[in-house]
Design an enzyme around this catalytic site. Structure first.
Site, PDB file in Angstrom:
ATOM      1  N   GLU A   1      16.910  -1.416 -40.687  1.00 45.84           N
ATOM      2  CA  GLU A   1      17.011  -1.642 -42.146  1.00 45.84           C
ATOM      3  C   GLU A   1      16.317  -2.944 -42.503  1.00 45.84           C
ATOM      4  O   GLU A   1      16.246  -3.863 -41.701  1.00 45.84           O
ATOM      5  CB  GLU A   1      18.480  -1.633 -42.576  1.00 45.84           C
ATOM      6  CG  GLU A   1      19.389  -2.625 -41.861  1.00 45.84           C
ATOM      7  CD  GLU A   1      19.353  -4.008 -42.457  1.00 45.84           C
ATOM      8  OE1 GLU A   1      18.905  -4.146 -43.597  1.00 45.84           O
ATOM      9  OE2 GLU A   1      19.770  -4.952 -41.759  1.00 45.84           O
TER      10      GLU A   1
ATOM     11  N   LYS B   1      12.000  -4.476 -36.134  1.00 40.77           N
ATOM     12  CA  LYS B   1      13.033  -5.185 -36.906  1.00 40.77           C
ATOM     13  C   LYS B   1      13.087  -6.671 -36.528  1.00 40.77           C
ATOM     14  O   LYS B   1      13.093  -7.558 -37.388  1.00 40.77           O
ATOM     15  CB  LYS B   1      14.379  -4.501 -36.674  1.00 40.77           C
ATOM     16  CG  LYS B   1      15.587  -5.240 -37.193  1.00 40.77           C
ATOM     17  CD  LYS B   1      15.509  -5.373 -38.707  1.00 40.77           C
ATOM     18  CE  LYS B   1      16.463  -6.421 -39.198  1.00 40.77           C
ATOM     19  NZ  LYS B   1      17.476  -5.935 -40.043  1.00 40.77           N
TER      20      LYS B   1
ATOM     21  N   GLY C   1      19.706 -19.314 -43.210  1.00 34.91           N
ATOM     22  CA  GLY C   1      21.084 -18.986 -42.826  1.00 34.91           C
ATOM     23  C   GLY C   1      21.327 -17.516 -43.071  1.00 34.91           C
ATOM     24  O   GLY C   1      20.391 -16.727 -43.128  1.00 34.91           O
TER      25      GLY C   1
ATOM     26  N   CYS D   1      21.754 -12.605 -40.797  1.00 35.53           N
ATOM     27  CA  CYS D   1      20.678 -11.936 -40.046  1.00 35.53           C
ATOM     28  C   CYS D   1      19.787 -12.895 -39.267  1.00 35.53           C
ATOM     29  O   CYS D   1      19.750 -12.835 -38.035  1.00 35.53           O
ATOM     30  CB  CYS D   1      19.841 -11.101 -41.002  1.00 35.53           C
ATOM     31  SG  CYS D   1      20.830  -9.961 -41.967  1.00 35.53           S
TER      32      CYS D   1
ATOM     33  N   LYS E   1      21.353 -15.009 -36.199  1.00 33.89           N
ATOM     34  CA  LYS E   1      21.778 -14.211 -35.031  1.00 33.89           C
ATOM     35  C   LYS E   1      20.609 -13.432 -34.435  1.00 33.89           C
ATOM     36  O   LYS E   1      20.499 -13.296 -33.220  1.00 33.89           O
ATOM     37  CB  LYS E   1      22.958 -13.308 -35.389  1.00 33.89           C
ATOM     38  CG  LYS E   1      22.597 -11.970 -35.918  1.00 33.89           C
ATOM     39  CD  LYS E   1      23.760 -11.003 -35.944  1.00 33.89           C
ATOM     40  CE  LYS E   1      23.444  -9.795 -36.802  1.00 33.89           C
ATOM     41  NZ  LYS E   1      22.479  -8.853 -36.280  1.00 33.89           N
TER      42      LYS E   1
HETATM   43  C1  UGA Z   1      16.892 -10.750 -44.165  1.00 28.71           C
HETATM   44  C2  UGA Z   1      15.524 -10.085 -44.338  1.00 28.71           C
HETATM   45  O1  UGA Z   1      14.819 -10.662 -45.431  1.00 28.71           O
HETATM   46  C3  UGA Z   1      15.677  -8.598 -44.566  1.00 28.71           C
HETATM   47  O2  UGA Z   1      14.396  -7.979 -44.638  1.00 28.71           O
HETATM   48  C4  UGA Z   1      16.480  -7.998 -43.401  1.00 28.71           C
HETATM   49  O3  UGA Z   1      16.717  -6.620 -43.597  1.00 28.71           O
HETATM   50  C5  UGA Z   1      17.819  -8.702 -43.305  1.00 28.71           C
HETATM   51  O4  UGA Z   1      17.593 -10.113 -43.097  1.00 28.71           O
HETATM   52  C6  UGA Z   1      18.597  -8.133 -42.156  1.00 28.71           C
HETATM   53  O5  UGA Z   1      18.197  -8.324 -41.012  1.00 28.71           O
HETATM   54  O6  UGA Z   1      19.572  -7.425 -42.398  1.00 28.71           O
HETATM   55  P1  UGA Z   1      18.749 -11.658 -45.844  1.00 28.71           P
HETATM   56  O7  UGA Z   1      19.278 -12.441 -44.697  1.00 28.71           O
HETATM   57  O8  UGA Z   1      19.673 -10.940 -46.723  1.00 28.71           O
HETATM   58  O9  UGA Z   1      17.639 -10.594 -45.354  1.00 28.71           O
HETATM   59  O10 UGA Z   1      18.025 -12.620 -46.832  1.00 28.71           O
HETATM   60  P2  UGA Z   1      16.669 -13.356 -47.130  1.00 28.71           P
HETATM   61  O11 UGA Z   1      16.553 -13.285 -48.591  1.00 28.71           O
HETATM   62  O12 UGA Z   1      15.505 -12.944 -46.342  1.00 28.71           O
HETATM   63  O13 UGA Z   1      17.105 -14.829 -46.711  1.00 28.71           O
HETATM   64  C7  UGA Z   1      17.173 -15.262 -45.369  1.00 28.71           C
HETATM   65  C8  UGA Z   1      16.972 -16.753 -45.342  1.00 28.71           C
HETATM   66  O14 UGA Z   1      15.680 -17.062 -45.832  1.00 28.71           O
HETATM   67  C9  UGA Z   1      17.945 -17.508 -46.247  1.00 28.71           C
HETATM   68  O15 UGA Z   1      18.403 -18.660 -45.608  1.00 28.71           O
HETATM   69  C10 UGA Z   1      17.143 -17.862 -47.467  1.00 28.71           C
HETATM   70  O16 UGA Z   1      17.552 -19.036 -48.080  1.00 28.71           O
HETATM   71  C11 UGA Z   1      15.764 -17.986 -46.872  1.00 28.71           C
HETATM   72  N1  UGA Z   1      14.722 -17.642 -47.858  1.00 28.71           N
HETATM   73  C12 UGA Z   1      14.780 -16.473 -48.493  1.00 28.71           C
HETATM   74  C13 UGA Z   1      13.720 -18.520 -48.120  1.00 28.71           C
HETATM   75  O17 UGA Z   1      13.681 -19.612 -47.543  1.00 28.71           O
HETATM   76  N2  UGA Z   1      12.766 -18.180 -49.026  1.00 28.71           N
HETATM   77  C14 UGA Z   1      12.796 -16.999 -49.678  1.00 28.71           C
HETATM   78  O18 UGA Z   1      11.923 -16.733 -50.490  1.00 28.71           O
HETATM   79  C15 UGA Z   1      13.828 -16.126 -49.409  1.00 28.71           C
END
Ligand code: UGA
Length: 448
Positions: free
Chosen positions: A155, A208, A274, A277, A280
């Protein structure tokens, strides 16, 4: 199509609700009675925009139900999707819940005559599906793979955007053990007109991790450069990256228009990644690579840079304010990013722990994550819903989660409410000029 989904975390529940919305008959399985009751009551046990509205539609129309009975759910379905958690365990990924699910599914398949596909959606390290999961299914069902189908369908949902990401995915990756499994999985996603990548089980698993590790690496790269800029002085990391990304290979042009791909937002210096996802998954990938005899240099460096980022922020605050002992500090935002109440591995918690370790008092606020944070029982932290109350009398404030309501706090408020208006912009989301113009002292990641 009848589909059973094991696990109702945000992946399982969003997948279930959206597949039901797309016309399938879905049964969500969870051992926790309270969660089953909540879903059947058309409420979402997690905060995810849009999810509750869809749940109301699909539960009331009878397209989705929840149960604690894995056997019954698998018996009546054509496909079972494993969407349980894969937390980090001692020295790598903890497959306990995946194994448990595979055992129960295998046992349910024992007496089942119809062809059934088991699909792993949980994030698992390469070879998990074709060795561990397949082995358990064969053992507990008494059948050989081929008699049942096996697929791996990672996903790519972002918390806070998961419903939209599911409904309008960038791509659907299906790793399949054989042609029959692939055909069945194609039917699951029949209503989606997006690029479909059909591959083998291991490649799907690797895709993934590679996707998440790439994004996390961009974040750590930006943070490492931010550290170099701070040490240099008179260089702003924002200016550096603003010019770097003007490379047409990063921002292609259509006529006069500069296309700014969303991925570039991960090149933003801040307080580190953080959530449930990236932290870990990066560690699981690192452990997996080592186990395979590889040296995961870049992945390890990404993890190390990320681990230091919160610490560096607390040190900079200490440098500006002197000893933090007994000082009142305010933390704006607890969720790991805006749009979610998830505090798992949130940089805010690392910063708070760093402040507490230095003897500071912390007043924290967040629009959605307060209850979850309170449950951690951190000594020395007071929580309030009211950011003004959190700021009152503080000697420093750290903007950690860039919720819009915090980014838009008028500069004057800091000066008016705080005992000493020192503002640490951990996300580079604030307007330095305005803050300084109003009389505040500004510290931003990636510039001095
Ligand atoms: C992340 C991936 O983006 C998804 O594609 C993946 O499916 C998911 O992990 C997963 O493995 O289930 P998520 O952790 O919900 O999704 O959120 P993100 O929006 O990607 O944020 C992850 C980290 O990146 C956060 O710490 C956030 O602050 C940071 N981030 C996010 C940024 O530094 N810049 C951004 O533009 C977006």
């Amino acid at each position: 199509m009848k589909i059973a989904i094991i696990g109702t975390g945000y992946v399982g529940l969003v997948t279930g609700a959206c597949l039901a919305y797309k016309g399938h008959q879905v049964t969500c399985v969870d051992k926790r009675e309270g969660i089953v009751a909540t879903i059947n009551n058309m409420e979402s046990p997690i905060y995810e925009p849009g999810l509750e509205g869809i749940l109301q539609q699909v539960v009331s129309s009878g397209s989705l139900k929840a149960t604690g009975d894995t056997k019954a759910a698998v018996e009546e379905a054509a496909v079972t999707i494993i969407a349980v958690g894969t937390p980090l365990g001692e020295g790598g990924i903890d497959l306990g819940q995946v194994k448990q699910a595979a055992q129960e599914i295998g046992a349910a398949l024992k007496g089942k005559e119809e062809y059934h596909v088991v699909c792993v959606k949980s994030t698992v390290v390469p070879t998990t599906t074709d060795t561990v999961v397949k082995g358990i299914l064969e053992q507990f069902s008494g059948k050989q793979s081929g008699e049942f189908g096996l697929a791996m369908n990672p996903e790519f949902l972002r918390e806070g955007n998961a419903v939209a990401d599911f409904m309008l995915p960038d791509r659907i990756v299906i790793g399949a053990d054989d042609a029959s499994s692939l055909e069945v999985m194609k039917r699951v996603y029949a209503g989606f007109e997006v690029p479909m990548v059909a591959t083998n089980l291991r490649t799907a698993e690797m895709i993934k991790y590679t996707a998440n590790a790439l994004l996390a690496t961009l974040i750590s790269y930006a943070n490492e450069i931010a550290g170099f800029c701070e040490a240099t002085g008179d260089v702003d990391v924002q200016d550096v990256f603003a010019a770097v990304v003007l490379d047409r290979r990063l921002t292609p042009r259509i006529g006069e228009e500069i296309i700014c791909p969303e991925v570039l937002s991960y090149l933003q210096a801040g307080c580190g990644y953080g959530g449930s996802c990236f932290p870990k998954d990066l560690q699981a990938l690192e452990a997996y690579a080592r186990e395979k005899g590889c040296n995961p240099r870049l992945v390890s460096a990404t993890i190390a840079t990320n681990a230091e980022q919160a610490e560096r922020i607390v040190q900079r605050l200490e440098g500006a304010l002197g000893s933090l002992e007994g000082k009142k500090t305010t933390v704006l935002g607890l969720a790991f990013k805006p749009g979610t109440d998830d505090i798992r591995d949130s940089p805010a918690l690392k910063i708070i722990r760093g402040l507490l370790a230095k003897g500071a008092k912390v007043s924290a606020t967040d629009p959605f994550a307060l209850e979850r944070a309170k449950a951690l029982g951190l000594q020395g932290v007071t929580y309030t819903e009211d950011y003004e109350a959190a700021l009152r009398g503080a000697e420093a404030v750290l903007l950690v989660t860039p919720w819009r309501q915090y980014v838009e706090i008028p500069a004057e408020k800091y000066v008016l409410l705080m005992a000493h208006p020192l503002v640490v912009d951990c996300r580079r989301a604030l307007d330095r000029g305005r803050l300084e113009g109003a009389g505040a002292i500004y510290i931003g990641v990636g510039l001095t």
